[in-house]
Write a protein that holds these residues in place. Structure first.
Motif, mmCIF file in Angstrom:
data_model
loop_
_atom_site.group_PDB
_atom_site.id
_atom_site.type_symbol
_atom_site.label_atom_id
_atom_site.label_comp_id
_atom_site.label_asym_id
_atom_site.label_seq_id
_atom_site.Cartn_x
_atom_site.Cartn_y
_atom_site.Cartn_z
ATOM 1 N N ARG A 91 0.801 -1.226 0.000
ATOM 2 C CA ARG A 91 0.000 0.000 0.000
ATOM 3 C C ARG A 91 0.837 1.282 0.000
ATOM 4 O O ARG A 91 0.368 2.348 0.420
ATOM 5 C CB ARG A 91 -0.966 0.008 1.182
ATOM 6 C CG ARG A 91 -1.894 -1.189 1.212
ATOM 7 C CD ARG A 91 -3.002 -1.035 2.219
ATOM 8 N NE ARG A 91 -3.869 -2.214 2.214
ATOM 9 C CZ ARG A 91 -5.086 -2.233 2.748
ATOM 10 N NH1 ARG A 91 -5.573 -1.158 3.331
ATOM 11 N NH2 ARG A 91 -5.814 -3.328 2.713
ATOM 12 N N LEU A 92 2.046 1.210 -0.502
ATOM 13 C CA LEU A 92 2.941 2.372 -0.417
ATOM 14 C C LEU A 92 2.352 3.592 -1.132
ATOM 15 O O LEU A 92 2.474 4.719 -0.636
ATOM 16 C CB LEU A 92 4.313 2.023 -1.009
ATOM 17 C CG LEU A 92 5.395 3.087 -0.876
ATOM 18 C CD1 LEU A 92 5.726 3.364 0.587
ATOM 19 C CD2 LEU A 92 6.665 2.670 -1.618
ATOM 20 N N PHE A 93 1.739 3.380 -2.288
ATOM 21 C CA PHE A 93 1.112 4.485 -3.028
ATOM 22 C C PHE A 93 -0.407 4.298 -3.108
ATOM 23 O O PHE A 93 -1.046 4.733 -4.064
ATOM 24 C CB PHE A 93 1.712 4.586 -4.438
ATOM 25 C CG PHE A 93 3.165 4.982 -4.461
ATOM 26 C CD1 PHE A 93 3.535 6.301 -4.264
ATOM 27 C CD2 PHE A 93 4.156 4.033 -4.668
ATOM 28 C CE1 PHE A 93 4.877 6.671 -4.282
ATOM 29 C CE2 PHE A 93 5.493 4.395 -4.696
ATOM 30 C CZ PHE A 93 5.861 5.715 -4.503
ATOM 31 N N TRP A 94 -0.970 3.647 -2.126
ATOM 32 C CA TRP A 94 -2.400 3.371 -2.085
ATOM 33 C C TRP A 94 -3.216 4.647 -2.312
ATOM 34 O O TRP A 94 -3.023 5.653 -1.638
ATOM 35 C CB TRP A 94 -2.734 2.750 -0.733
ATOM 36 C CG TRP A 94 -4.183 2.583 -0.387
ATOM 37 C CD1 TRP A 94 -5.016 3.536 0.098
ATOM 38 C CD2 TRP A 94 -4.962 1.394 -0.493
ATOM 39 N NE1 TRP A 94 -6.263 3.015 0.314
ATOM 40 C CE2 TRP A 94 -6.267 1.700 -0.035
ATOM 41 C CE3 TRP A 94 -4.687 0.087 -0.914
ATOM 42 C CZ2 TRP A 94 -7.288 0.760 0.000
ATOM 43 C CZ3 TRP A 94 -5.706 -0.852 -0.865
ATOM 44 C CH2 TRP A 94 -6.974 -0.512 -0.423
ATOM 45 N N ASP A 95 -4.090 4.610 -3.301
ATOM 46 C CA ASP A 95 -5.046 5.689 -3.543
ATOM 47 C C ASP A 95 -4.374 7.017 -3.885
ATOM 48 O O ASP A 95 -4.952 8.087 -3.659
ATOM 49 C CB ASP A 95 -5.973 5.849 -2.342
ATOM 50 C CG ASP A 95 -7.334 6.412 -2.730
ATOM 51 O OD1 ASP A 95 -7.755 6.186 -3.868
ATOM 52 O OD2 ASP A 95 -7.967 7.080 -1.897
ATOM 53 N N CYS A 96 -3.158 6.970 -4.426
ATOM 54 C CA CYS A 96 -2.479 8.203 -4.847
ATOM 55 C C CYS A 96 -2.960 8.546 -6.257
ATOM 56 O O CYS A 96 -2.282 8.261 -7.263
ATOM 57 C CB CYS A 96 -0.963 8.032 -4.803
ATOM 58 S SG CYS A 96 -0.277 7.976 -3.140
ATOM 59 N N THR A 97 -4.113 9.149 -6.337
ATOM 60 C CA THR A 97 -4.733 9.429 -7.632
ATOM 61 C C THR A 97 -4.010 10.506 -8.416
ATOM 62 O O THR A 97 -4.299 10.707 -9.596
ATOM 63 C CB THR A 97 -6.208 9.831 -7.438
ATOM 64 O OG1 THR A 97 -6.266 10.966 -6.566
ATOM 65 C CG2 THR A 97 -7.012 8.693 -6.832
ATOM 66 N N ASN A 98 -3.070 11.218 -7.788
ATOM 67 C CA ASN A 98 -2.291 12.258 -8.474
ATOM 68 C C ASN A 98 -0.935 11.757 -8.944
ATOM 69 O O ASN A 98 -0.148 12.535 -9.494
ATOM 70 C CB ASN A 98 -2.084 13.465 -7.562
ATOM 71 C CG ASN A 98 -3.376 14.169 -7.211
ATOM 72 O OD1 ASN A 98 -3.914 13.974 -6.130
ATOM 73 N ND2 ASN A 98 -3.894 14.954 -8.142
ATOM 74 N N LEU A 99 -0.653 10.468 -8.726
ATOM 75 C CA LEU A 99 0.615 9.899 -9.178
ATOM 76 C C LEU A 99 0.491 9.566 -10.660
ATOM 77 O O LEU A 99 -0.188 8.617 -11.042
ATOM 78 C CB LEU A 99 0.951 8.642 -8.367
ATOM 79 C CG LEU A 99 2.278 7.958 -8.688
ATOM 80 C CD1 LEU A 99 3.460 8.894 -8.434
ATOM 81 C CD2 LEU A 99 2.427 6.679 -7.862
ATOM 82 N N MET A 100 1.149 10.361 -11.502
ATOM 83 C CA MET A 100 0.938 10.264 -12.942
ATOM 84 C C MET A 100 1.951 9.396 -13.663
ATOM 85 O O MET A 100 1.643 8.819 -14.708
ATOM 86 C CB MET A 100 0.959 11.669 -13.560
ATOM 87 C CG MET A 100 -0.075 12.626 -13.005
ATOM 88 S SD MET A 100 -0.036 14.223 -13.831
ATOM 89 C CE MET A 100 -0.601 13.774 -15.464
ATOM 90 N N ASN A 101 3.165 9.283 -13.128
ATOM 91 C CA ASN A 101 4.233 8.644 -13.891
ATOM 92 C C ASN A 101 5.189 7.919 -12.951
ATOM 93 O O ASN A 101 5.730 8.534 -12.023
ATOM 94 C CB ASN A 101 4.989 9.704 -14.700
ATOM 95 C CG ASN A 101 5.999 9.119 -15.656
ATOM 96 O OD1 ASN A 101 6.409 7.970 -15.526
ATOM 97 N ND2 ASN A 101 6.404 9.907 -16.637
ATOM 98 N N VAL A 102 5.397 6.622 -13.165
ATOM 99 C CA VAL A 102 6.388 5.867 -12.398
ATOM 100 C C VAL A 102 7.303 5.088 -13.342
ATOM 101 O O VAL A 102 7.910 4.102 -12.959
ATOM 102 C CB VAL A 102 5.726 4.904 -11.384
ATOM 103 C CG1 VAL A 102 4.977 5.676 -10.314
ATOM 104 C CG2 VAL A 102 4.796 3.909 -12.092
ATOM 105 N N ALA A 103 7.400 5.550 -14.597
ATOM 106 C CA ALA A 103 8.198 4.832 -15.592
ATOM 107 C C ALA A 103 9.657 4.715 -15.175
ATOM 108 O O ALA A 103 10.335 3.747 -15.533
ATOM 109 C CB ALA A 103 8.095 5.534 -16.947
ATOM 110 N N ASN A 104 10.162 5.697 -14.399
ATOM 111 C CA ASN A 104 11.564 5.671 -13.959
ATOM 112 C C ASN A 104 11.716 5.258 -12.500
ATOM 113 O O ASN A 104 12.785 5.435 -11.914
ATOM 114 C CB ASN A 104 12.196 7.043 -14.185
ATOM 115 C CG ASN A 104 12.312 7.383 -15.656
ATOM 116 O OD1 ASN A 104 12.706 6.545 -16.471
ATOM 117 N ND2 ASN A 104 11.959 8.603 -16.020
#
Length: 301
Positions: A181-194
């Motif tokens: 659940r580290l980024f649970w419900d982080c609806t503003n997290l747009m990019n994790v490609a890197n």
């Protein structure tokens, strides 16, 4: 130090400020004068306003290196982020830096955080997170875990293992539920490609629900693990409704519930990763692509 090294074409440094005492006095005088495109690589926070032989000659190209730690970058001005704890996970000392690693401040887990209290004023501003040493535990259960909260659009990059080891040398997850659940419900997290999840040996429930309901996320990070564990990817990307690209899954021996619900509700996913596993386990593929209504091709080993 490098005076008259005329063919020198590359220097990389780890320091973040030009120390007193003339420690680099004339160190690059006449260096690189016949080299092709001599390059100086340094931290993104090193002051490069002075271009001379005691710093970096004007002929040299400067490239900036970001620290490898887990990083959150603002995609819009005024974004906020914070790492908080839920329940009572084992105590850890996590530090954050807004100046590229030059200075570090301990995260205060004693306050109730709802939208994040680390403000990224401008687009492109970054905050880095690391453990102040090495920890054998991080999150510990579905009720006792550490979680990011945020407001405003952001991107994540760097090595997630910096939360448990500031040297980032280990490729083994140290405890069950480690990044659950580290980024649970982080609806503003747009990019994790890197964003890097470099562990090759996982633990039970380690990435459980890690990106649940990250509804603006379009691309997932690479998942290089080959030694899986029970429920390790359980519902990892559930309800990531903007996800269009899934990561490669290279493990050939699966574990109980390992992919259970992994991409459930990813409505925009059109192509599944190849599934090369030849040794299966109970419920390993249970609901893996449930409600992926645009999925049109799957290859199973």
């Amino acid at each position: 130090m490098f005076q008259s090294c005329t063919k020198l074409n590359y220097v990389k440094v780890g320091f973040t400020d030009w120390s007193e005492g003339k420690c680099t006095l004339d160190w690059l005088r006449d260096a690189g004068t016949i080299a092709i495109n001599p390059t100086f690589e340094c931290s993104e926070v090193l002051d490069m306003n002075k271009r001379d032989d005691s710093h970096v000659p004007s002929k040299w190209t400067i490239t900036r290196t970001s620290p490898a730690y887990l990083c959150i970058k603002a995609e819009e001005a005024g974004a906020k982020v914070q790492l908080k704890k839920n329940g009572s996970p084992a105590a850890v000392t996590i530090e954050y830096s807004k100046d590229g690693g030059a200075t570090w401040t301990p995260v205060d887990f004693s306050t109730v955080v709802t939208t994040g209290d680390i403000t990224l004023t401008n687009v492109g501003d970054k905050v880095y997170f690391r453990n102040n040493g090495t920890s054998a535990t991080f999150s510990q259960s579905a009720d006792n875990y550490y979680q990011f909260v945020m407001s405003g659009n952001v991107a994540a990059s760097g090595n997630v293992m910096s939360l448990i080891d500031n040297n980032m040398e280990s490729t083994t997850i140290p405890c069950n539920y480690c990044f659950t659940r580290l980024f649970w419900d982080c609806t503003n997290l747009m990019n994790v490609a890197n964003l890097k999840l470099p562990a090759t040996t996982l633990a039970e429930n380690c990435y459980n629900n890690m990106f649940y309901n990250c509804s603006t996320l379009e691309t997932a990070p690479a998942l290089p693990a080959t030694t899986l564990a029970k429920s390790c990817y359980y519902r990892m990307f559930q309800s990531c409704t903007a996800l269009t690209t899934a990561p490669a899954l290279s493990a050939t021996t699966l574990a109980e519930d390992c992919y259970d619900g992994m991409f459930m509700g990813c409505f925009k996913l059109t192509t599944a990763p190849e599934l090369p596993a030849t040794t299966l386990a109970e419920s390993c593929y249970n609901s893996m692509f449930q409600s992926c209504t645009k999925l049109n091709y799957v290859k199973v080993g």
